[in-house]
Design a protein around this motif. Structure first.
Motif, PDB file in Angstrom:
ATOM      1  N   GLN A   1     -39.050 -22.661 -24.170  1.00  0.00           N
ATOM      2  CA  GLN A   1     -40.431 -22.191 -24.122  1.00  0.00           C
ATOM      3  C   GLN A   1     -40.472 -20.677 -23.915  1.00  0.00           C
ATOM      4  O   GLN A   1     -39.831 -20.154 -23.014  1.00  0.00           O
ATOM      5  CB  GLN A   1     -41.143 -22.897 -22.973  1.00  0.00           C
TER       6      GLN A   1
ATOM      7  N   ASP B   1     -42.871 -18.041 -22.832  1.00  0.00           N
ATOM      8  CA  ASP B   1     -44.162 -17.768 -22.189  1.00  0.00           C
ATOM      9  C   ASP B   1     -44.039 -16.512 -21.319  1.00  0.00           C
ATOM     10  O   ASP B   1     -43.062 -15.768 -21.429  1.00  0.00           O
ATOM     11  CB  ASP B   1     -44.618 -18.981 -21.364  1.00  0.00           C
ATOM     12  N   ALA B   2     -45.018 -16.283 -20.449  1.00  0.00           N
ATOM     13  CA  ALA B   2     -45.002 -15.075 -19.622  1.00  0.00           C
ATOM     14  C   ALA B   2     -43.801 -15.055 -18.674  1.00  0.00           C
ATOM     15  O   ALA B   2     -43.370 -14.000 -18.227  1.00  0.00           O
ATOM     16  CB  ALA B   2     -46.299 -14.974 -18.824  1.00  0.00           C
ATOM     17  N   HIS B   3     -43.260 -16.244 -18.400  1.00  0.00           N
ATOM     18  CA  HIS B   3     -42.116 -16.317 -17.506  1.00  0.00           C
ATOM     19  C   HIS B   3     -40.819 -15.918 -18.202  1.00  0.00           C
ATOM     20  O   HIS B   3     -40.004 -15.174 -17.646  1.00  0.00           O
ATOM     21  CB  HIS B   3     -41.997 -17.736 -16.934  1.00  0.00           C
TER      22      HIS B   3
ATOM     23  N   ILE C   1     -44.914 -21.332 -27.572  1.00  0.00           N
ATOM     24  CA  ILE C   1     -45.043 -19.870 -27.491  1.00  0.00           C
ATOM     25  C   ILE C   1     -46.472 -19.512 -27.069  1.00  0.00           C
ATOM     26  O   ILE C   1     -47.424 -20.169 -27.474  1.00  0.00           O
ATOM     27  CB  ILE C   1     -44.665 -19.207 -28.840  1.00  0.00           C
ATOM     28  N   SER C   2     -46.611 -18.522 -26.205  1.00  0.00           N
ATOM     29  CA  SER C   2     -47.949 -18.036 -25.834  1.00  0.00           C
ATOM     30  C   SER C   2     -48.025 -16.557 -26.201  1.00  0.00           C
ATOM     31  O   SER C   2     -47.051 -15.982 -26.689  1.00  0.00           O
ATOM     32  CB  SER C   2     -48.188 -18.222 -24.330  1.00  0.00           C
ATOM     33  N   SER C   3     -49.172 -15.951 -25.957  1.00  0.00           N
ATOM     34  CA  SER C   3     -49.347 -14.557 -26.388  1.00  0.00           C
ATOM     35  C   SER C   3     -48.360 -13.622 -25.689  1.00  0.00           C
ATOM     36  O   SER C   3     -47.981 -12.587 -26.241  1.00  0.00           O
ATOM     37  CB  SER C   3     -50.783 -14.084 -26.163  1.00  0.00           C
ATOM     38  N   ALA C   4     -47.935 -14.003 -24.492  1.00  0.00           N
ATOM     39  CA  ALA C   4     -46.949 -13.175 -23.788  1.00  0.00           C
ATOM     40  C   ALA C   4     -45.642 -13.133 -24.573  1.00  0.00           C
ATOM     41  O   ALA C   4     -44.960 -12.106 -24.623  1.00  0.00           O
ATOM     42  CB  ALA C   4     -46.701 -13.728 -22.391  1.00  0.00           C
TER      43      ALA C   4
ATOM     44  N   GLY D   1     -46.102 -11.092 -27.794  1.00  0.00           N
ATOM     45  CA  GLY D   1     -46.178  -9.676 -27.440  1.00  0.00           C
ATOM     46  C   GLY D   1     -44.819  -8.996 -27.435  1.00  0.00           C
ATOM     47  O   GLY D   1     -44.713  -7.796 -27.702  1.00  0.00           O
TER      48      GLY D   1
END
Lengths: 115, 163
Positions: free
Chosen positions: A23, A25-27, A56-59, A62
């Protein structure tokens, strides 16, 4: 700490292939950032094989955005291959297909560098 | 005449019912505002929203919207202070699934954040700022309230309909 993302790198000729699984993500984004940071010291042609990336997230997106300009200014690129549907949906939502080459197979992405 | 009266009465009842719409509580999850907890927040929302009736695709949309909201809180509002906590409360109302994200960081109302110009965004290779856009795109409505029951809290409400 960052156990939700695994990153493997394989150099294929003059292209560095990243295999992401888990995953993004922001982490886990800082971990990927570090790895790309190291890689751009030695190469500027990248293929990201995302066949095992579940999320996937926007973090996460980015991270690619923060490197792409520099990479392209050095005649390099980031290309994506083998996205699963979940990740593809997020990239489509943000129009990543307008910014990046996204291919069905890793081989296609590699071949695009020789075109 | 009688039927008209009945109609009026029924109409009145409907209005009262709507005003008193009671939310059915589904589940509540409290966690510290650390990025490593995002995964358990996502699992919590996915499990409960699929149980409610969403297919995987719709549930994943909701999961991403909640992730973006929580990521914003963790990264910006709290400046990643791991001592702070965040509460995710899941409710339903008829065919709507309602996620309340409750925190006590400095108030920030995402409703007034303008959508990014995506063409401009891509041309400029911008790095961040897409979270709120993603969040708004994936739910049916977004609401924000500041409550004060002894302490000030922000309540961000994301609603997604089954159909």
């Amino acid at each position: 700490m960052n156990d939700n993302l695994k990153i493997n790198l394989v150099n294929k000729q003059d292209i560095t292939c990243f295999y992401l699984s888990g995953q993004l993500d922001a982490h886990s984004a800082p971990l990927l950032e570090q790895e790309i940071e190291k890689s751009i010291q030695i190469n500027n042609k990248f293929v990201f094989n995302l066949s095992n990336l579940d999320y996937i997230s926007s973090a996460g997106l980015g991270v690619f955005m923060s490197f792409i300009q520099d990479i392209r200014e050095n005649n390099g690129d980031i290309k994506f291959a083998e996205l699963n549907e979940r990740v593809k949906n997020v990239m489509d939502l943000l129009g990543f297909n307008h910014i990046y080459d996204i291919t069905e197979t890793e081989q296609e992405a590699i071949e695009k560098y020789s075109n | 005449m009688i039927s008209q009266k009945q109609n009026k009465k029924q109409l009145k009842n409907i209005q009262i019912n709507l005003m008193n719409t009671k939310l059915n509580h589904i589940a509540k999850f409290k966690t510290f505002t650390k990025t490593e907890n995002l995964e358990s927040i996502r699992n919590f929302v996915f499990e409960n929203s699929t149980k409610f009736g969403f297919n995987d695709y719709k549930a994943e949309e909701l999961v991403l919207a909640v992730d973006e909201a929580c990521t914003n809180l963790i990264k910006h509002a709290y400046k990643s202070n791991p001592e702070d906590s965040i509460v995710i409360e899941l409710n339903s109302c008829e065919n709507s699934f309602i996620v309340k994200i409750i925190d006590n960081s400095p108030s920030f109302d995402p409703r007034f954040v303008q959508d990014p110009d995506m063409v401009q965004y891509r041309n400029d290779y911008k790095k961040g700022g897409l979270g709120i856009f993603i969040m708004k795109s994936l739910v049916d409505s977004l609401d924000y309230q500041i409550t004060n029951n002894g302490s000030i809290k922000n309540v961000l409400t994301l609603t997604k309909h089954l159909v």
